[in-house]
Design a protein around this motif. Structure first.
Motif, PDB file in Angstrom:
ATOM      1  N   VAL A  95       0.819  -1.213   0.000  1.00  0.00           N
ATOM      2  CA  VAL A  95       0.000   0.000   0.000  1.00  0.00           C
ATOM      3  C   VAL A  95       0.852   1.262   0.000  1.00  0.00           C
ATOM      4  CG1 VAL A  95      -1.624   1.366   1.389  1.00  0.00           C
ATOM      5  CG2 VAL A  95      -2.001  -1.094   1.084  1.00  0.00           C
ATOM      6  N   ILE A 103      -3.660   7.258   0.500  1.00  0.00           N
ATOM      7  CA  ILE A 103      -4.976   6.663   0.728  1.00  0.00           C
ATOM      8  C   ILE A 103      -6.047   7.738   0.720  1.00  0.00           C
ATOM      9  CG2 ILE A 103      -6.441   5.569   2.481  1.00  0.00           C
ATOM     10  CD1 ILE A 103      -4.053   3.919   3.343  1.00  0.00           C
ATOM     11  N   THR A 137      -4.827   4.058  -3.234  1.00  0.00           N
ATOM     12  CA  THR A 137      -5.528   3.048  -2.436  1.00  0.00           C
ATOM     13  C   THR A 137      -6.736   3.708  -1.793  1.00  0.00           C
ATOM     14  OG1 THR A 137      -3.450   1.898  -1.918  1.00  0.00           O
ATOM     15  CG2 THR A 137      -5.319   1.445  -0.480  1.00  0.00           C
ATOM     16  N   THR A 139      -9.694   3.139   1.392  1.00  0.00           N
ATOM     17  CA  THR A 139     -10.118   2.377   2.569  1.00  0.00           C
ATOM     18  C   THR A 139     -11.520   2.824   2.963  1.00  0.00           C
ATOM     19  OG1 THR A 139      -9.143   3.975   4.121  1.00  0.00           O
ATOM     20  CG2 THR A 139      -7.765   2.111   3.437  1.00  0.00           C
ATOM     21  N   ILE A 161      -9.562  -2.534   2.336  1.00  0.00           N
ATOM     22  CA  ILE A 161      -8.561  -1.848   1.523  1.00  0.00           C
ATOM     23  C   ILE A 161      -8.832  -2.221   0.068  1.00  0.00           C
ATOM     24  CG2 ILE A 161      -6.089  -1.530   1.092  1.00  0.00           C
ATOM     25  CD1 ILE A 161      -5.641  -2.820   3.910  1.00  0.00           C
TER      26      ILE A 161
END
Length: 346
Positions: A95, A103, A137, A139, A161
């Protein structure tokens, strides 16, 4: 990790364009990548840039002083590093261990996860995913669907994720401030998320010795957003001073000076408590409940003081300050928008 005056000028020169287009320019993003600002809370062995929390909050303040959306995205993007210890080392490496890793996501439980062999089938829609346009990424929190619901069973949250190709961005971010944060909704339909791409905040799996990861999440988030509010207020006061000096408005300039002095005292009080909390964490390995409450109160207080800078002065600036293409107007709108976050309103 600081910015030169030339870099500050370059980013601010692009502020109007970023607001109009609703996203950061490639040049502004490059500054973030080059200075590893999205990796302030990522462990060094994951190509991170691990930074003590008090120093990071001052970086957030400076970034927000340069430009509101720029500062907000640095803060939100770096905040994802807090998830590192809850992932296995292998997952965290996949990640975070790349220069552009960042993220985007949501803490709201507005999706579902259905258990299948090897993982979950996920569906949902999550609002306010800042940085959605460049995230590597995503989440999100989901509610586990029970095969046979038990009335006495506690709902189970599954944090997932996901890769960008599993997410559809719905461009619905249409605020009057922080326009360039790209805080759109993300939509997921029947995505398979394997077990190794899930985690729980109750189970640390790696990097347990990093001091930052022992700082409780709520004050971690509150101090981060408070840093943004302070930086935006700094920029507003700076812009207001230039605006008033150009017009020779001495009476309002006197009030501005008074406001600057009052705000400086409030900022000092906030940073004293923040620095003390970090010192306590280093000595004891955790924060006392009393310290957690104290830092939370200081975050809310300094956010109200930040917003108060604008509430007090903006009505005194005249009609030209109401034009949306002016710096003072944009900063005022960004400040109001940032301070609407639930964690800064008490």
């Amino acid at each position: 990790m600081g910015f030169t005056q030339q870099e500050i000028i370059r980013i601010r020169e692009q502020s109007y364009r970023m607001e109009r287009e609703g996203e950061l320019t490639p040049e502004a993003l490059k500054y973030i990548y080059d200075k590893k600002l999205f990796h302030l809370f990522v462990a060094d062995d994951l190509e991170g840039n691990m930074t003590p929390l008090p120093q990071a909050i001052r970086i957030f303040q400076e970034c927000a002083r340069i430009d509101g959306s720029f500062g907000w995205l640095v803060t939100i993007g770096s905040g994802g590093g807090y998830f590192v210890p809850f992932m296995t080392d292998e997952t965290a490496r996949s990640v975070f261990a790349r220069p552009d890793a960042v993220i985007a996501g949501s803490g709201a439980v507005t999706g579902t996860a259905r258990r299948v062999d090897g993982g979950y089938i996920v569906n949902g829609r999550w609002k306010y995913c800042s940085g959605s346009m460049f995230a590597t990424t995503f989440t999100a929190n989901t509610l586990l669907e029970q095969q046979q619901p038990d009335a006495g069973q506690e709902p189970q949250i599954v944090t997932i994720i996901m890769r960008p190709d599993q997410v559809r961005i719905e461009k619905d971010w249409n605020p009057f401030g922080l326009k360039a944060t790209g805080s759109h909704s993300m939509v997921v339909t029947d995505a398979f998320v394997p077990d190794e791409m899930t985690f729980s905040f109750s189970e640390m799996r790696s990097h347990e010795d990093e001091l930052l990861y022992k700082y409780p999440f709520l004050p971690f988030a509150q101090t981060s957003f408070a840093g943004v509010a302070i930086g935006l207020a700094d920029h507003f006061l700076e812009a207001a001073e230039a605006y008033l000096q150009a017009r020779g408005n001495e009476s309002v300039l006197a009030e501005l000076k008074e406001q600057i002095e009052e705000f400086a005292h409030q900022k000092d009080a906030f940073y004293r408590v923040l620095d003390k909390s970090w010192e306590e964490l280093g000595q004891k390995g955790k924060l006392t409940p009393e310290m957690e409450q104290r830092i939370s109160i200081e975050c809310i207080t300094v956010a109200k003081a930040s917003l108060g800078c604008g509430l007090r002065l903006f009505p005194l600036l005249g009609l030209s300050a109401c034009m949306e293409d002016t710096e003072i107007n944009r900063v005022w709108r960004d400040l109001q928008t940032a301070c609407q976050h639930a964690l800064l309103r008490g």
